[in-house]
Design an enzyme around this catalytic site. Structure first.
Site, PDB file in Angstrom:
ATOM      1  N   ASN A  18     -42.806 -27.388 -14.327  1.00  0.00           N
ATOM      2  CA  ASN A  18     -44.141 -26.796 -14.283  1.00  0.00           C
ATOM      3  C   ASN A  18     -44.139 -25.480 -13.521  1.00  0.00           C
ATOM      4  O   ASN A  18     -45.168 -25.006 -13.067  1.00  0.00           O
ATOM      5  CB  ASN A  18     -45.147 -27.767 -13.656  1.00  0.00           C
ATOM      6  CG  ASN A  18     -44.741 -28.190 -12.251  1.00  0.00           C
ATOM      7  OD1 ASN A  18     -43.788 -27.667 -11.679  1.00  0.00           O
ATOM      8  ND2 ASN A  18     -45.457 -29.141 -11.688  1.00  0.00           N
ATOM      9  N   SER A 266     -43.229 -22.972  -2.358  1.00  0.00           N
ATOM     10  CA  SER A 266     -44.012 -23.362  -3.523  1.00  0.00           C
ATOM     11  C   SER A 266     -43.522 -22.581  -4.723  1.00  0.00           C
ATOM     12  O   SER A 266     -43.007 -21.468  -4.608  1.00  0.00           O
ATOM     13  CB  SER A 266     -45.499 -23.076  -3.285  1.00  0.00           C
ATOM     14  OG  SER A 266     -46.226 -23.157  -4.487  1.00  0.00           O
ATOM     15  N   LYS A 267     -43.698 -23.179  -5.915  1.00  0.00           N
ATOM     16  CA  LYS A 267     -43.289 -22.488  -7.133  1.00  0.00           C
ATOM     17  C   LYS A 267     -44.099 -21.229  -7.382  1.00  0.00           C
ATOM     18  O   LYS A 267     -43.712 -20.386  -8.188  1.00  0.00           O
ATOM     19  CB  LYS A 267     -43.404 -23.434  -8.330  1.00  0.00           C
ATOM     20  CG  LYS A 267     -42.343 -24.522  -8.328  1.00  0.00           C
ATOM     21  CD  LYS A 267     -42.538 -25.509  -9.458  1.00  0.00           C
ATOM     22  CE  LYS A 267     -41.452 -26.576  -9.429  1.00  0.00           C
ATOM     23  NZ  LYS A 267     -41.661 -27.635 -10.426  1.00  0.00           N
ATOM     24  N   SER A 268     -45.226 -21.090  -6.701  1.00  0.00           N
ATOM     25  CA  SER A 268     -46.054 -19.905  -6.873  1.00  0.00           C
ATOM     26  C   SER A 268     -45.516 -18.710  -6.084  1.00  0.00           C
ATOM     27  O   SER A 268     -45.973 -17.590  -6.264  1.00  0.00           O
ATOM     28  CB  SER A 268     -47.490 -20.198  -6.425  1.00  0.00           C
ATOM     29  OG  SER A 268     -47.523 -20.522  -5.044  1.00  0.00           O
TER      30      SER A 268
END
Length: 293
Positions: A18, A266-268
């Protein structure tokens, strides 16, 4: 007499497609691979892609590319959670049939609002290790006929574990063997700290707790290696393993890679994405040094 062949240790790296992998994922993947190699074990890859709305084939392909660049190899086939929903549903059905799970109709927002109102009176509302308020007991006492009517009417709900009843139904002490970077040895599990956890929801069918427990057993995982942020969640997994008659792996919860703000990555945060680091000319060996290996 020929002695039986020794079972090889089984490790797994289980990212969610994701978003893009970052340095924290690299640390976990590399520790899994290093420990599997040191113990002459097997390394499996699992895609935890139950969140259908956020998981994409593009992110999955990117994960493969990142892991290959890091020099990792894994056994095929890759297990995708989205292809095993029937197994998670069977586990849920077993818990429901034993009266250990119930439909819950309050939203997370409604639970938070009630907790805030309660705490405004100067009394603490029970919260789980992540700080989320426990689910109230209202739905535990709904008559079966009312539950069926509300579900038949299409009212949105999730299935939650009746934590008190689940713990009461176990006879053996709940513990796990820990070899990680925090507390080690034989750890006493405290699933009650989590309250009535979600097992199944409409927007992402099986919860993390239920699916990961079923997956590890189905894949014969003997060593779970993951971040310290999941240390306390192991209590829930040990309870579910006991309730469902599944074997318990050994656990190794490793340190986390933190960002400049002191929080876990975080992936963000694009600046820590492995793909961006690769484009910037970093090598896989540099990544190992960056994560302290």
């Amino acid at each position: 007499m020929i002695p039986p062949a020794r079972q090889k240790p089984v490790f797994r790296f289980a990212p969610s497609p994701n978003g893009r992998l970052h340095l924290g994922h690299a640390l976990s993947a590399l520790i899994n691979a290093d420990m599997a190699k040191a113990m002459e074990g097997r390394l499996l890859l699992r895609m935890e892609d139950i969140d259908i709305g956020r998981c994409t084939p593009e992110f999955e392909t990117a994960i493969y590319n990142d892991l290959v660049w890091l020099g990792l190899a894994w056994e095929e086939p890759v297990r995708r959670q989205s292809e095993h929903l029937d197994e998670y549903l069977a586990a849920l059905d077993e818990l429901v049939a034993r009266g250990l799970a119930y439909p819950a109709f309050m939203t997370r927002g409604e639970v938070r609002a009630r907790a805030i109102r309660f705490e405004e009176k100067g009394k603490p509302w029970p919260r789980d290790p992540d700080g989320a308020p426990h689910y109230p007991e209202d739905d535990l006492f709904l008559p079966g006929s009312v539950r069926k009517e509300r579900i038949a009417a299409g009212e949105r709900h999730v299935w939650r574990l009746d934590m008190k009843k689940a713990i009461a139904s176990t006879t053996a002490a709940l513990t796990w063997t820990e070899t990680g970077d925090g507390e080690t040895g034989e750890i006493s599990a405290d699933p009650a700290a989590w309250g009535d956890v979600v097992l199944w929801r409409s927007d992402a069918p099986s919860s993390y707790h239920l699916s990961v427990t079923v997956d590890d057993a189905a894949q014969g995982v003997t060593h779970v290696v993951r971040g310290l942020d999941l240390f306390h969640a192991t209590s829930v997994h040990r309870l579910l393993q006991t309730l469902l008659g599944l074997s318990a792996p050994r656990y190794h919860h490793h340190r986390l890679i933190l960002g400049d703000d002191g929080r876990k990555l975080s992936k963000s945060q694009g600046d820590t994405a492995l793909a961006e680091l690769r484009k910037a000319g970093r090598t896989s060996e540099e990544i190992r040094r960056l994560v302290g290996l």
